[in-house]
Write a protein that holds these residues in place. Structure first.
Motif, short mmCIF file in Angstrom:
data_model
loop_
_atom_site.label_atom_id
_atom_site.label_comp_id
_atom_site.label_asym_id
_atom_site.label_seq_id
_atom_site.Cartn_x
_atom_site.Cartn_y
_atom_site.Cartn_z
N PRO A 74 1.14 -0.70 -0.10
CA PRO A 74 0.31 -0.14 0.04
C PRO A 74 0.70 1.21 -0.61
N GLY A 75 1.45 1.79 -0.64
CA GLY A 75 1.98 2.23 -1.01
C GLY A 75 4.28 2.29 -0.86
N GLN A 76 4.36 2.90 -0.09
CA GLN A 76 6.62 2.32 -0.54
C GLN A 76 6.08 1.53 0.79
N VAL A 77 5.68 0.99 2.10
CA VAL A 77 5.97 0.04 2.42
C VAL A 77 5.02 -1.39 2.10
N LYS A 78 6.60 -2.25 2.41
CA LYS A 78 5.96 -3.49 1.59
C LYS A 78 6.01 -4.66 2.76
N PHE A 79 4.72 -5.64 2.77
CA PHE A 79 4.55 -6.47 3.70
C PHE A 79 4.80 -8.25 3.11
N ALA A 80 5.33 -8.85 3.36
CA ALA A 80 5.49 -10.52 3.06
C ALA A 80 5.11 -10.79 4.43
N PHE A 81 3.70 -11.94 3.40
CA PHE A 81 2.64 -12.80 4.74
C PHE A 81 2.48 -14.56 3.93
N GLU A 82 3.14 -15.10 4.97
CA GLU A 82 3.58 -16.27 4.82
C GLU A 82 2.64 -17.37 5.60
N VAL A 83 1.86 -18.25 4.94
CA VAL A 83 0.90 -19.19 5.53
C VAL A 83 2.02 -20.54 6.10
N LYS A 84 2.26 -20.47 7.31
CA LYS A 84 3.14 -21.69 7.52
C LYS A 84 2.77 -22.79 8.10
N GLY A 85 2.22 -23.96 8.16
CA GLY A 85 1.67 -25.06 8.45
C GLY A 85 3.07 -25.68 9.18
#
Length: 225
Positions: A74-85
């Protein structure tokens, strides 16, 4: 429009704009864990998939492609989401692959991503916990301007709060009971919020009249209260 239809359109849109392995990875890799995260966590929080990218390609420190479950930009920020079992990530017998995974997470942070691990088991057992933890993390990056905060009247804010508490569906009679207002005022408030894109009027198949309203979830609404 509900989650299933919006999710289908969102995935198809990303597939249509990809080719080669980037397209194949999305077609193969967007599985049950990723979908349940979207359905039980992301959609209830956001109500849309804006700025969210599935199976996002990142080149790692070895110049090899790596696909993150989701990246939100959302703009300059970057989030990386990882779904982990638990099985694949904790009991992995391939120690080299496990080390590479940990190193990739560190590299993502070097590359400017805020890495967030999502426990797969929580998505089934307690998605509310995941939402509770993500809200304060993501909220500072939502662009809520002062004029947007003044967009809703006191009555409209009360209606939104009640709709959330009633799991997203609300009837004029619910407002009469909860707020002590008459039906005409209730319908007027719901109609105004529908015009502002906060509700979808649901028409009864039997009478052909609007019988209830479906709230369109948005994390921004939390700041409007």
């Amino acid at each position: 429009m509900g989650f299933a239809e919006e999710h289908r359109k969102w995935v198809e849109d990303h597939i249509s704009r990809r080719s080669g392995e980037r397209r194949g990875r999305l077609e193969r890799g967007h599985g049950h864990g990723e979908r349940i995260f979207l359905e039980k966590v992301w959609w209830p929080m956001m109500g849309h998939f804006n700025d969210l990218h599935p199976e996002y390609e990142v080149v790692d420190w070895r110049s090899k492609p790596y696909f993150v479950d989701f990246v939100w930009k959302p703009g300059q920020v970057k989030f990386a989401f990882e779904v982990k079992g638990y099985g694949p990530h904790v009991q992995n017998t391939d120690r080299t692959r496990y080390r590479q995974e940990l190193n990739r997470e560190t590299y993502l942070q070097i590359a400017g991503y805020r890495v967030v691990a999502i426990p797969y088991d929580d998505l089934d057992a307690s998605p509310e916990l995941t939402i509770t933890l993500l809200r304060p993390l993501l909220m500072p990056y939502l662009d809520v301007k002062m004029e947007e905060q003044r967009e809703f009247s006191r009555l409209e804010r009360d209606i939104l709060r009640i709709a959330v508490r009633l799991n997203g569906c609300i009837r004029p009679v619910d407002l009469v009971r909860e707020l002590g207002i008459d039906k005409r005022t209730a319908r007027k408030g719901l109609g105004a919020l529908s015009e502002k894109g906060k509700f979808i009027p649901i028409v009864s198949e039997e009478s052909g009249r609007v019988c209830r309203y479906e709230y369109i979830h948005s994390l921004k609404d939390i700041q409007l209260w």
